[in-house]
Design a protein around this motif. Structure first.
Motif, PDB file in Angstrom:
ATOM      1  N   GLU A   1      -7.105 -49.809  -7.064  1.00  0.00           N
ATOM      2  CA  GLU A   1      -7.990 -49.034  -7.927  1.00  0.00           C
ATOM      3  C   GLU A   1      -8.024 -47.543  -7.585  1.00  0.00           C
ATOM      4  O   GLU A   1      -8.817 -46.794  -8.151  1.00  0.00           O
ATOM      5  N   LYS A   2      -7.160 -47.116  -6.678  1.00  0.00           N
ATOM      6  CA  LYS A   2      -7.214 -45.717  -6.243  1.00  0.00           C
ATOM      7  C   LYS A   2      -6.880 -44.747  -7.373  1.00  0.00           C
ATOM      8  O   LYS A   2      -7.495 -43.680  -7.495  1.00  0.00           O
ATOM      9  N   GLY A   3      -5.882 -45.079  -8.196  1.00  0.00           N
ATOM     10  CA  GLY A   3      -5.506 -44.163  -9.264  1.00  0.00           C
ATOM     11  C   GLY A   3      -6.667 -43.870 -10.201  1.00  0.00           C
ATOM     12  O   GLY A   3      -6.954 -42.721 -10.530  1.00  0.00           O
ATOM     13  N   TRP A   4      -7.341 -44.925 -10.606  1.00  0.00           N
ATOM     14  CA  TRP A   4      -8.483 -44.781 -11.513  1.00  0.00           C
ATOM     15  C   TRP A   4      -9.646 -44.063 -10.829  1.00  0.00           C
ATOM     16  O   TRP A   4     -10.244 -43.148 -11.401  1.00  0.00           O
TER      17      TRP A   4
ATOM     18  N   ASN B   1      -2.094 -34.299 -13.200  1.00  0.00           N
ATOM     19  CA  ASN B   1      -2.974 -34.315 -12.030  1.00  0.00           C
ATOM     20  C   ASN B   1      -3.270 -35.740 -11.602  1.00  0.00           C
ATOM     21  O   ASN B   1      -3.247 -36.076 -10.411  1.00  0.00           O
ATOM     22  N   GLY B   2      -3.596 -36.583 -12.583  1.00  0.00           N
ATOM     23  CA  GLY B   2      -3.923 -37.971 -12.268  1.00  0.00           C
ATOM     24  C   GLY B   2      -2.739 -38.738 -11.711  1.00  0.00           C
ATOM     25  O   GLY B   2      -2.870 -39.496 -10.752  1.00  0.00           O
ATOM     26  N   SER B   3      -1.558 -38.543 -12.299  1.00  0.00           N
ATOM     27  CA  SER B   3      -0.393 -39.311 -11.858  1.00  0.00           C
ATOM     28  C   SER B   3       0.120 -38.841 -10.498  1.00  0.00           C
ATOM     29  O   SER B   3       0.519 -39.662  -9.666  1.00  0.00           O
ATOM     30  N   THR B   4       0.107 -37.531 -10.252  1.00  0.00           N
ATOM     31  CA  THR B   4       0.605 -37.063  -8.954  1.00  0.00           C
ATOM     32  C   THR B   4      -0.319 -37.492  -7.818  1.00  0.00           C
ATOM     33  O   THR B   4       0.157 -37.898  -6.746  1.00  0.00           O
ATOM     34  N   TYR B   5      -1.626 -37.428  -8.031  1.00  0.00           N
ATOM     35  CA  TYR B   5      -2.532 -37.799  -6.946  1.00  0.00           C
ATOM     36  C   TYR B   5      -2.487 -39.297  -6.672  1.00  0.00           C
ATOM     37  O   TYR B   5      -2.695 -39.733  -5.544  1.00  0.00           O
ATOM     38  N   LYS B   6      -2.194 -40.098  -7.682  1.00  0.00           N
ATOM     39  CA  LYS B   6      -2.029 -41.531  -7.449  1.00  0.00           C
ATOM     40  C   LYS B   6      -0.791 -41.791  -6.594  1.00  0.00           C
ATOM     41  O   LYS B   6      -0.739 -42.760  -5.828  1.00  0.00           O
ATOM     42  N   MET B   7       0.215 -40.955  -6.699  1.00  0.00           N
ATOM     43  CA  MET B   7       1.448 -41.156  -5.936  1.00  0.00           C
ATOM     44  C   MET B   7       1.209 -41.058  -4.439  1.00  0.00           C
ATOM     45  O   MET B   7       1.893 -41.732  -3.660  1.00  0.00           O
ATOM     46  N   ILE B   8       0.258 -40.244  -4.013  1.00  0.00           N
ATOM     47  CA  ILE B   8       0.093 -39.956  -2.581  1.00  0.00           C
ATOM     48  C   ILE B   8      -0.204 -41.206  -1.764  1.00  0.00           C
ATOM     49  O   ILE B   8       0.540 -41.523  -0.820  1.00  0.00           O
ATOM     50  N   PRO B   9      -1.281 -41.970  -2.066  1.00  0.00           N
ATOM     51  CA  PRO B   9      -1.503 -43.183  -1.272  1.00  0.00           C
ATOM     52  C   PRO B   9      -0.393 -44.210  -1.445  1.00  0.00           C
ATOM     53  O   PRO B   9      -0.061 -44.948  -0.507  1.00  0.00           O
ATOM     54  N   GLY B  10       0.217 -44.255  -2.644  1.00  0.00           N
ATOM     55  CA  GLY B  10       1.296 -45.207  -2.869  1.00  0.00           C
ATOM     56  C   GLY B  10       2.512 -44.918  -2.014  1.00  0.00           C
ATOM     57  O   GLY B  10       3.164 -45.841  -1.505  1.00  0.00           O
TER      58      GLY B  10
ATOM     59  N   ALA C   1      -1.063 -52.171   7.273  1.00  0.00           N
ATOM     60  CA  ALA C   1      -0.375 -51.303   6.314  1.00  0.00           C
ATOM     61  C   ALA C   1      -1.374 -50.447   5.553  1.00  0.00           C
ATOM     62  O   ALA C   1      -1.144 -49.252   5.321  1.00  0.00           O
ATOM     63  N   ALA C   2      -2.496 -51.045   5.157  1.00  0.00           N
ATOM     64  CA  ALA C   2      -3.519 -50.302   4.421  1.00  0.00           C
ATOM     65  C   ALA C   2      -4.106 -49.188   5.281  1.00  0.00           C
ATOM     66  O   ALA C   2      -4.347 -48.069   4.801  1.00  0.00           O
ATOM     67  N   ALA C   3      -4.343 -49.483   6.571  1.00  0.00           N
ATOM     68  CA  ALA C   3      -4.912 -48.480   7.476  1.00  0.00           C
ATOM     69  C   ALA C   3      -3.936 -47.324   7.676  1.00  0.00           C
ATOM     70  O   ALA C   3      -4.334 -46.148   7.698  1.00  0.00           O
ATOM     71  N   TYR C   4      -2.650 -47.639   7.819  1.00  0.00           N
ATOM     72  CA  TYR C   4      -1.628 -46.602   7.964  1.00  0.00           C
ATOM     73  C   TYR C   4      -1.600 -45.716   6.720  1.00  0.00           C
ATOM     74  O   TYR C   4      -1.561 -44.478   6.805  1.00  0.00           O
ATOM     75  N   GLY C   5      -1.634 -46.351   5.558  1.00  0.00           N
ATOM     76  CA  GLY C   5      -1.607 -45.595   4.309  1.00  0.00           C
ATOM     77  C   GLY C   5      -2.829 -44.717   4.146  1.00  0.00           C
ATOM     78  O   GLY C   5      -2.717 -43.553   3.741  1.00  0.00           O
TER      79      GLY C   5
END
Length: 452
Positions: free
Chosen positions: A155-158, A340-349, A365-369
Protein backbone atom coordinates in the motif's frame (compact mmCIF):
# COMPACT_ATOMS: atom_id res chain seq x y z
CA UNK A 1 1.63 -2.27 20.40
CA UNK A 2 2.40 -0.91 23.82
CA UNK A 3 4.11 2.43 24.16
CA UNK A 4 7.77 2.34 25.10
CA UNK A 5 8.67 5.97 25.78
CA UNK A 6 5.54 7.76 26.83
CA UNK A 7 1.96 7.54 25.70
CA UNK A 8 2.69 8.68 22.13
CA UNK A 9 5.41 6.12 21.36
CA UNK A 10 4.49 2.81 19.69
CA UNK A 11 6.83 -0.04 20.54
CA UNK A 12 5.81 -2.83 18.13
CA UNK A 13 4.95 -1.97 14.54
CA UNK A 14 4.77 -4.67 11.84
CA UNK A 15 2.49 -3.58 8.96
CA UNK A 16 3.54 -6.57 6.84
CA UNK A 17 1.75 -8.82 9.38
CA UNK A 18 -1.74 -8.95 7.88
CA UNK A 19 -3.45 -9.79 11.19
CA UNK A 20 -1.73 -6.88 12.93
CA UNK A 21 -2.55 -4.57 10.05
CA UNK A 22 -6.22 -5.51 9.96
CA UNK A 23 -6.60 -5.39 13.75
CA UNK A 24 -4.96 -2.11 14.73
CA UNK A 25 -2.29 -1.10 12.24
CA UNK A 26 -4.51 0.26 9.48
CA UNK A 27 -6.50 2.51 11.81
CA UNK A 28 -3.41 3.99 13.46
CA UNK A 29 -1.57 4.42 10.15
CA UNK A 30 -4.48 6.24 8.53
CA UNK A 31 -4.89 8.55 11.53
CA UNK A 32 -1.22 9.51 11.33
CA UNK A 33 -1.51 9.91 7.56
CA UNK A 34 -4.41 12.36 7.95
CA UNK A 35 -2.61 14.73 10.31
CA UNK A 36 0.69 14.33 8.47
CA UNK A 37 -1.07 15.51 5.31
CA UNK A 38 -2.49 18.52 7.15
CA UNK A 39 0.89 19.66 8.50
CA UNK A 40 2.65 19.01 5.20
CA UNK A 41 -0.11 20.87 3.35
CA UNK A 42 0.47 24.01 5.44
CA UNK A 43 4.23 23.57 4.93
CA UNK A 44 3.82 23.56 1.15
CA UNK A 45 1.63 26.66 1.33
CA UNK A 46 4.25 28.53 3.33
CA UNK A 47 7.06 27.32 1.05
CA UNK A 48 5.27 28.48 -2.10
CA UNK A 49 3.71 31.64 -0.69
CA UNK A 50 6.30 33.71 -2.56
CA UNK A 51 4.91 32.43 -5.85
CA UNK A 52 1.85 34.56 -5.10
CA UNK A 53 3.44 37.29 -2.98
CA UNK A 54 5.51 38.37 -6.01
CA UNK A 55 2.24 38.90 -7.89
CA UNK A 56 1.26 41.49 -5.26
CA UNK A 57 4.60 43.26 -5.68
CA UNK A 58 3.91 45.86 -8.37
CA UNK A 59 6.18 48.63 -9.71
CA UNK A 60 6.12 50.41 -6.36
CA UNK A 61 8.28 47.60 -4.92
CA UNK A 62 11.04 48.33 -7.45
CA UNK A 63 11.70 44.70 -8.41
CA UNK A 64 12.44 43.56 -11.96
CA UNK A 65 11.22 40.23 -13.40
CA UNK A 66 14.77 38.88 -12.96
CA UNK A 67 14.71 39.92 -9.28
CA UNK A 68 11.47 38.02 -8.74
CA UNK A 69 12.74 34.86 -10.44
CA UNK A 70 15.89 35.07 -8.29
CA UNK A 71 13.77 35.46 -5.16
CA UNK A 72 11.68 32.38 -5.92
CA UNK A 73 14.86 30.46 -6.82
CA UNK A 74 16.30 31.19 -3.36
CA UNK A 75 13.11 30.00 -1.67
CA UNK A 76 13.15 26.79 -3.70
CA UNK A 77 16.85 26.20 -3.04
CA UNK A 78 16.48 26.39 0.75
CA UNK A 79 13.42 24.13 0.60
CA UNK A 80 15.51 21.55 -1.24
CA UNK A 81 18.50 21.80 1.10
CA UNK A 82 16.58 21.38 4.36
CA UNK A 83 14.94 18.18 3.14
CA UNK A 84 18.04 16.17 4.05
CA UNK A 85 18.17 17.05 7.78
CA UNK A 86 14.36 16.94 7.97
CA UNK A 87 14.42 13.34 6.74
CA UNK A 88 16.71 12.19 9.56
CA UNK A 89 14.97 14.32 12.18
CA UNK A 90 12.14 11.76 12.18
CA UNK A 91 14.53 9.06 13.41
CA UNK A 92 16.10 11.37 16.00
CA UNK A 93 12.97 12.93 17.50
CA UNK A 94 10.09 10.72 16.36
CA UNK A 95 7.58 11.37 13.60
CA UNK A 96 4.96 13.02 15.80
CA UNK A 97 7.47 15.11 17.75
CA UNK A 98 9.19 16.40 14.65
CA UNK A 99 5.88 17.19 12.94
CA UNK A 100 5.04 19.46 15.90
CA UNK A 101 8.43 21.19 15.67
CA UNK A 102 8.38 21.49 11.87
CA UNK A 103 4.87 22.94 11.86
CA UNK A 104 5.73 25.42 14.59
CA UNK A 105 8.81 26.61 12.70
CA UNK A 106 6.53 27.78 9.88
CA UNK A 107 5.56 30.72 12.07
CA UNK A 108 9.02 32.25 11.54
CA UNK A 109 8.78 32.99 7.79
CA UNK A 110 5.08 33.81 7.93
CA UNK A 111 5.32 36.34 10.75
CA UNK A 112 8.53 37.80 9.28
CA UNK A 113 6.91 38.27 5.86
CA UNK A 114 3.88 39.83 7.53
CA UNK A 115 6.18 42.37 9.19
CA UNK A 116 8.18 43.46 6.11
CA UNK A 117 5.73 43.11 3.21
CA UNK A 118 5.42 46.73 2.07
CA UNK A 119 6.88 49.00 -0.64
CA UNK A 120 10.24 50.43 0.34
CA UNK A 121 11.56 47.20 1.85
CA UNK A 122 14.93 46.38 0.31
CA UNK A 123 15.38 43.48 -2.08
CA UNK A 124 18.00 41.96 0.23
CA UNK A 125 15.45 41.89 3.05
CA UNK A 126 13.00 40.03 0.82
CA UNK A 127 15.77 37.54 -0.03
CA UNK A 128 16.44 36.87 3.67
CA UNK A 129 12.74 36.34 4.36
CA UNK A 130 12.63 34.04 1.35
CA UNK A 131 15.42 32.00 2.91
CA UNK A 132 13.22 31.51 5.98
CA UNK A 133 10.22 30.50 3.86
CA UNK A 134 12.29 27.69 2.38
CA UNK A 135 11.96 25.66 5.58
CA UNK A 136 8.40 24.86 4.52
CA UNK A 137 9.86 22.64 1.81
CA UNK A 138 11.46 20.39 4.43
CA UNK A 139 8.12 19.27 5.83
CA UNK A 140 7.58 17.07 2.78
CA UNK A 141 10.73 15.01 3.40
CA UNK A 142 10.06 14.33 7.08
CA UNK A 143 6.40 13.59 6.39
CA UNK A 144 7.17 11.10 3.60
CA UNK A 145 9.84 9.34 5.66
CA UNK A 146 7.45 9.05 8.59
CA UNK A 147 4.49 7.74 6.59
CA UNK A 148 6.70 5.31 4.65
CA UNK A 149 7.36 3.50 7.94
CA UNK A 150 3.66 3.19 8.81
CA UNK A 151 2.40 1.35 5.72
CA UNK A 152 3.02 -2.13 4.24
CA UNK A 153 4.77 -2.47 0.89
CA UNK A 154 1.55 -3.37 -0.93
CA UNK A 155 0.00 0.00 0.00
CA UNK A 156 3.01 2.32 -0.06
CA UNK A 157 2.30 3.75 -3.52
CA UNK A 158 -1.21 4.80 -2.58
CA UNK A 159 -0.29 6.02 0.91
CA UNK A 160 2.77 7.99 -0.20
CA UNK A 161 0.78 9.38 -3.12
CA UNK A 162 -1.99 10.55 -0.79
CA UNK A 163 0.48 12.03 1.65
CA UNK A 164 2.42 13.87 -1.02
CA UNK A 165 -0.65 14.85 -3.03
CA UNK A 166 -2.38 16.27 0.02
CA UNK A 167 0.74 18.27 0.77
CA UNK A 168 1.16 19.40 -2.83
CA UNK A 169 -2.39 20.79 -2.75
CA UNK A 170 -1.00 23.45 -0.43
CA UNK A 171 0.34 25.11 -3.60
CA UNK A 172 -3.02 25.74 -5.35
CA UNK A 173 -4.75 26.42 -2.05
CA UNK A 174 -2.52 29.39 -1.24
CA UNK A 175 -2.90 30.55 -4.84
CA UNK A 176 -6.70 30.36 -4.51
CA UNK A 177 -6.50 32.19 -1.21
CA UNK A 178 -4.43 34.88 -2.93
CA UNK A 179 -7.04 35.11 -5.69
CA UNK A 180 -9.75 35.66 -3.09
CA UNK A 181 -7.68 38.27 -1.27
CA UNK A 182 -6.78 40.15 -4.46
CA UNK A 183 -10.38 39.96 -5.65
CA UNK A 184 -11.59 41.41 -2.35
CA UNK A 185 -9.11 44.27 -2.61
CA UNK A 186 -6.86 42.97 0.17
CA UNK A 187 -3.10 43.03 0.31
CA UNK A 188 -0.40 40.44 0.94
CA UNK A 189 -0.48 40.93 4.72
CA UNK A 190 -4.10 39.76 4.75
CA UNK A 191 -3.05 36.51 3.08
CA UNK A 192 -0.22 36.02 5.56
CA UNK A 193 -2.52 36.77 8.49
CA UNK A 194 -4.84 33.97 7.39
CA UNK A 195 -2.07 31.39 7.63
CA UNK A 196 -0.72 32.20 11.09
CA UNK A 197 -3.61 30.54 13.01
CA UNK A 198 -3.63 27.63 10.53
CA UNK A 199 0.01 26.91 11.37
CA UNK A 200 -0.79 26.86 15.09
CA UNK A 201 -3.72 24.51 14.46
CA UNK A 202 -1.53 22.07 12.48
CA UNK A 203 1.03 21.88 15.30
CA UNK A 204 -1.64 21.38 17.98
CA UNK A 205 -3.45 18.65 16.03
CA UNK A 206 -0.17 16.80 15.42
CA UNK A 207 0.50 16.87 19.17
CA UNK A 208 -2.95 15.50 19.95
CA UNK A 209 -3.39 12.80 17.33
CA UNK A 210 -0.07 11.58 15.90
CA UNK A 211 2.34 8.88 17.13
CA UNK A 212 6.06 8.11 17.16
CA UNK A 213 7.38 4.70 16.04
CA UNK A 214 10.06 3.43 18.40
CA UNK A 215 11.38 1.10 15.69
CA UNK A 216 12.41 4.02 13.48
CA UNK A 217 15.78 4.73 15.06
CA UNK A 218 18.50 7.13 14.09
CA UNK A 219 20.78 5.23 11.75
CA UNK A 220 23.63 7.22 10.23
CA UNK A 221 24.79 4.02 8.58
CA UNK A 222 21.57 3.93 6.57
CA UNK A 223 22.22 7.46 5.34
CA UNK A 224 25.73 6.52 4.24
CA UNK A 225 24.54 3.31 2.59
CA UNK A 226 21.80 5.21 0.75
CA UNK A 227 24.27 7.85 -0.41
CA UNK A 228 26.59 5.13 -1.75
CA UNK A 229 23.83 3.36 -3.66
CA UNK A 230 23.63 4.40 -7.30
CA UNK A 231 19.86 4.05 -7.34
CA UNK A 232 19.53 6.92 -4.87
CA UNK A 233 21.14 9.24 -7.39
CA UNK A 234 19.41 7.77 -10.43
CA UNK A 235 16.04 8.25 -8.75
CA UNK A 236 17.10 11.75 -7.71
CA UNK A 237 17.65 12.55 -11.38
CA UNK A 238 14.22 11.21 -12.32
CA UNK A 239 12.60 13.09 -9.46
CA UNK A 240 14.14 16.31 -10.76
CA UNK A 241 12.01 15.74 -13.85
CA UNK A 242 8.76 15.10 -11.99
CA UNK A 243 8.68 16.95 -8.68
CA UNK A 244 11.27 19.49 -9.81
CA UNK A 245 8.93 20.34 -12.67
CA UNK A 246 5.90 20.56 -10.40
CA UNK A 247 7.43 22.90 -7.82
CA UNK A 248 9.41 24.93 -10.37
CA UNK A 249 6.39 25.55 -12.56
CA UNK A 250 4.30 26.35 -9.48
CA UNK A 251 6.67 29.19 -8.62
CA UNK A 252 7.14 30.38 -12.20
CA UNK A 253 3.75 30.03 -13.94
CA UNK A 254 2.25 33.29 -12.68
CA UNK A 255 5.41 35.24 -13.50
CA UNK A 256 5.52 33.87 -17.05
CA UNK A 257 1.90 34.89 -17.54
CA UNK A 258 2.53 38.44 -16.32
CA UNK A 259 5.89 38.97 -18.03
CA UNK A 260 5.36 37.20 -21.37
CA UNK A 261 1.61 37.44 -21.90
CA UNK A 262 0.89 40.74 -20.15
CA UNK A 263 -1.62 39.35 -17.64
CA UNK A 264 -2.40 41.42 -14.56
CA UNK A 265 -1.81 39.83 -11.14
CA UNK A 266 -5.55 39.16 -10.80
CA UNK A 267 -5.78 37.64 -14.28
CA UNK A 268 -2.72 35.48 -13.58
CA UNK A 269 -4.15 34.37 -10.23
CA UNK A 270 -7.29 33.14 -12.01
CA UNK A 271 -5.11 30.71 -13.99
CA UNK A 272 -2.13 29.74 -11.85
CA UNK A 273 -3.95 27.53 -9.34
CA UNK A 274 -5.49 25.16 -11.91
CA UNK A 275 -2.31 23.28 -12.86
CA UNK A 276 -0.95 22.73 -9.32
CA UNK A 277 -4.42 21.68 -8.14
CA UNK A 278 -4.84 19.01 -10.81
CA UNK A 279 -1.22 17.92 -10.48
CA UNK A 280 -1.68 17.45 -6.73
CA UNK A 281 -4.97 15.59 -7.05
CA UNK A 282 -3.60 13.12 -9.57
CA UNK A 283 -0.46 12.24 -7.60
CA UNK A 284 -2.20 9.44 -5.62
CA UNK A 285 -3.39 8.00 -8.94
CA UNK A 286 0.21 7.91 -10.10
CA UNK A 287 1.05 5.89 -7.00
CA UNK A 288 -1.95 3.60 -7.53
CA UNK A 289 -1.03 2.96 -11.17
CA UNK A 290 2.54 2.23 -10.07
CA UNK A 291 1.24 -0.27 -7.48
CA UNK A 292 -0.63 -2.06 -10.26
CA UNK A 293 1.57 -1.79 -13.35
CA UNK A 294 5.00 -0.94 -11.96
CA UNK A 295 6.40 2.50 -11.27
CA UNK A 296 9.12 2.22 -13.90
CA UNK A 297 6.62 1.64 -16.72
CA UNK A 298 4.38 4.51 -15.64
CA UNK A 299 7.38 6.82 -15.19
CA UNK A 300 8.79 5.94 -18.62
CA UNK A 301 5.66 6.81 -20.57
CA UNK A 302 5.00 9.80 -18.37
CA UNK A 303 8.30 11.33 -19.50
CA UNK A 304 7.28 10.71 -23.13
CA UNK A 305 4.08 12.66 -22.50
CA UNK A 306 5.92 15.45 -20.65
CA UNK A 307 8.34 15.85 -23.56
CA UNK A 308 5.45 15.99 -26.04
CA UNK A 309 3.61 18.61 -23.95
CA UNK A 310 6.78 20.68 -23.64
CA UNK A 311 7.23 20.59 -27.40
CA UNK A 312 3.75 22.07 -27.81
CA UNK A 313 4.63 24.72 -25.20
CA UNK A 314 7.59 25.79 -27.32
CA UNK A 315 5.18 26.37 -30.22
CA UNK A 316 2.66 28.20 -28.00
CA UNK A 317 5.39 30.38 -26.47
CA UNK A 318 6.88 31.23 -29.87
CA UNK A 319 3.49 32.25 -31.30
CA UNK A 320 2.31 33.95 -28.07
CA UNK A 321 -0.85 31.83 -28.04
CA UNK A 322 -2.21 32.28 -24.52
CA UNK A 323 -5.11 29.73 -24.75
CA UNK A 324 -2.82 26.98 -26.08
CA UNK A 325 -0.06 27.90 -23.64
CA UNK A 326 -2.33 27.73 -20.57
CA UNK A 327 -4.06 24.52 -21.69
CA UNK A 328 -0.81 22.65 -22.35
CA UNK A 329 0.87 24.03 -19.23
CA UNK A 330 -2.00 22.59 -17.18
CA UNK A 331 -1.49 19.24 -18.92
CA UNK A 332 2.21 19.40 -18.02
CA UNK A 333 1.29 20.02 -14.38
CA UNK A 334 -0.98 16.96 -14.44
CA UNK A 335 1.78 14.82 -15.91
CA UNK A 336 4.31 16.05 -13.34
CA UNK A 337 1.88 15.06 -10.57
CA UNK A 338 1.32 11.63 -12.09
CA UNK A 339 5.07 11.13 -12.37
CA UNK A 340 5.58 12.27 -8.78
CA UNK A 341 3.42 9.39 -7.62
CA UNK A 342 5.06 6.76 -9.81
CA UNK A 343 8.66 7.77 -9.10
CA UNK A 344 8.18 7.85 -5.33
CA UNK A 345 6.57 4.41 -5.43
CA UNK A 346 9.70 3.11 -7.17
CA UNK A 347 11.95 3.96 -4.22
CA UNK A 348 10.77 1.36 -1.66
CA UNK A 349 10.26 -1.16 -4.46
CA UNK A 350 13.85 -0.85 -5.67
CA UNK A 351 15.34 -1.44 -2.22
CA UNK A 352 12.91 -4.28 -1.55
CA UNK A 353 14.07 -5.91 -4.81
CA UNK A 354 17.69 -5.48 -3.73
CA UNK A 355 16.88 -7.13 -0.40
CA UNK A 356 15.33 -10.14 -2.11
CA UNK A 357 18.31 -10.38 -4.46
CA UNK A 358 20.57 -10.54 -1.39
CA UNK A 359 18.66 -13.58 -0.20
CA UNK A 360 16.66 -11.84 2.51
CA UNK A 361 13.08 -12.87 3.13
CA UNK A 362 10.02 -11.80 5.10
CA UNK A 363 10.52 -9.19 7.80
CA UNK A 364 14.28 -9.10 7.20
CA UNK A 365 13.72 -8.04 3.60
CA UNK A 366 11.05 -5.54 4.62
CA UNK A 367 13.31 -4.05 7.31
CA UNK A 368 16.18 -3.70 4.83
CA UNK A 369 13.89 -2.00 2.34
CA UNK A 370 12.43 0.37 4.95
CA UNK A 371 15.89 1.26 6.24
CA UNK A 372 17.39 2.27 2.91
CA UNK A 373 14.26 3.67 1.27
CA UNK A 374 13.55 5.89 4.25
CA UNK A 375 17.13 7.20 4.26
CA UNK A 376 17.22 7.71 0.50
CA UNK A 377 13.94 9.64 0.39
CA UNK A 378 15.50 12.70 1.97
CA UNK A 379 18.33 12.78 -0.55
CA UNK A 380 16.02 12.10 -3.49
CA UNK A 381 13.51 14.69 -2.31
CA UNK A 382 16.25 17.28 -1.84
CA UNK A 383 17.85 16.76 -5.24
CA UNK A 384 14.44 16.57 -6.90
CA UNK A 385 13.42 19.91 -5.43
CA UNK A 386 16.60 21.43 -6.88
CA UNK A 387 14.89 20.95 -10.22
CA UNK A 388 12.59 23.76 -9.15
CA UNK A 389 15.63 25.99 -8.66
CA UNK A 390 16.87 25.07 -12.12
CA UNK A 391 13.50 25.87 -13.69
CA UNK A 392 13.32 29.33 -12.12
CA UNK A 393 16.93 30.11 -13.05
CA UNK A 394 16.30 28.86 -16.59
CA UNK A 395 13.28 31.14 -16.91
CA UNK A 396 15.28 34.04 -15.49
CA UNK A 397 18.05 33.55 -18.04
CA UNK A 398 15.58 32.99 -20.86
CA UNK A 399 13.79 36.27 -20.13
CA UNK A 400 17.09 38.12 -19.79
CA UNK A 401 18.37 36.71 -23.10
CA UNK A 402 15.26 36.42 -25.27
CA UNK A 403 12.45 38.28 -23.49
CA UNK A 404 10.36 35.11 -23.24
CA UNK A 405 10.36 31.63 -21.70
CA UNK A 406 10.86 29.79 -25.02
CA UNK A 407 14.55 29.08 -24.47
CA UNK A 408 13.80 27.54 -21.08
CA UNK A 409 11.16 25.23 -22.54
CA UNK A 410 13.64 23.93 -25.12
CA UNK A 411 16.03 23.04 -22.27
CA UNK A 412 13.22 21.28 -20.37
CA UNK A 413 12.33 19.26 -23.47
CA UNK A 414 15.90 17.97 -23.74
CA UNK A 415 15.91 17.05 -20.04
CA UNK A 416 12.70 14.98 -20.32
CA UNK A 417 14.26 13.10 -23.23
CA UNK A 418 17.29 12.27 -21.07
CA UNK A 419 15.04 11.15 -18.19
CA UNK A 420 13.16 8.81 -20.55
CA UNK A 421 16.45 7.28 -21.69
CA UNK A 422 17.69 6.75 -18.12
CA UNK A 423 14.41 5.17 -16.99
CA UNK A 424 14.46 2.71 -19.87
CA UNK A 425 18.17 1.88 -19.64
CA UNK A 426 18.27 1.30 -15.88
CA UNK A 427 14.84 -0.06 -14.94
CA UNK A 428 13.25 -1.58 -18.04
CA UNK A 429 16.05 -2.83 -20.31
CA UNK A 430 16.73 -6.45 -19.44
CA UNK A 431 20.37 -7.52 -19.79
CA UNK A 432 22.25 -10.21 -17.95
CA UNK A 433 20.89 -13.04 -15.77
CA UNK A 434 17.87 -12.71 -13.50
CA UNK A 435 18.48 -13.02 -9.72
CA UNK A 436 17.70 -16.75 -9.45
CA UNK A 437 19.90 -17.86 -12.36
CA UNK A 438 22.64 -15.45 -11.35
CA UNK A 439 22.72 -16.85 -7.84
CA UNK A 440 22.98 -20.38 -9.21
CA UNK A 441 25.83 -19.36 -11.46
CA UNK A 442 27.59 -17.37 -8.75
CA UNK A 443 27.49 -14.15 -10.80
CA UNK A 444 26.27 -10.65 -9.95
CA UNK A 445 22.55 -10.47 -10.78
CA UNK A 446 20.97 -7.75 -12.85
CA UNK A 447 17.75 -7.03 -11.00
CA UNK A 448 14.43 -6.78 -12.83
CA UNK A 449 12.90 -3.46 -11.72
CA UNK A 450 9.99 -3.26 -14.14
CA UNK A 451 7.52 -4.04 -11.34
CA UNK A 452 8.85 -1.59 -8.74
Amino acid sequence: MAGSRGSRWIGRWDPEDEAFWAGTGRRVAHRNLLFSVLAEHIGFSVWTMWSVLVLFMGPEYGLSPADKFLLTSVVTLVGAAVRVPYTFAVAVFGGRNWTIVAASLLLLPTVAAFAVMRPGTSFSTFLWIGLLAGIGGGNFASSMTNINAFFPMREKGWALGLNAGGGNIGVPVIQLAALAVIGAGGGPRVLLGIYIPLIVAAAVLAALFMDNLAGVKNDTGAALDAARDRHTWIMSFLYVGTFGSFIGYSFAFGQVLTNQFGRTPLQAAYLTFIGPLLGSLIRPLGGRLADRYGGARITLWNFVAMAAATGVLVVASTHRSLPLFVAVFVVLFVLSGLGNGSTYKMIPGIFQAKALARGLEGEAAAAYGRRLSGASMGLIGAVGALGGVGINLAFRQSFLSYGSGTGAFVAFLLFYGAAFAVTWAVYLRRTGPLPATAAAAGTEPRLGYAEV
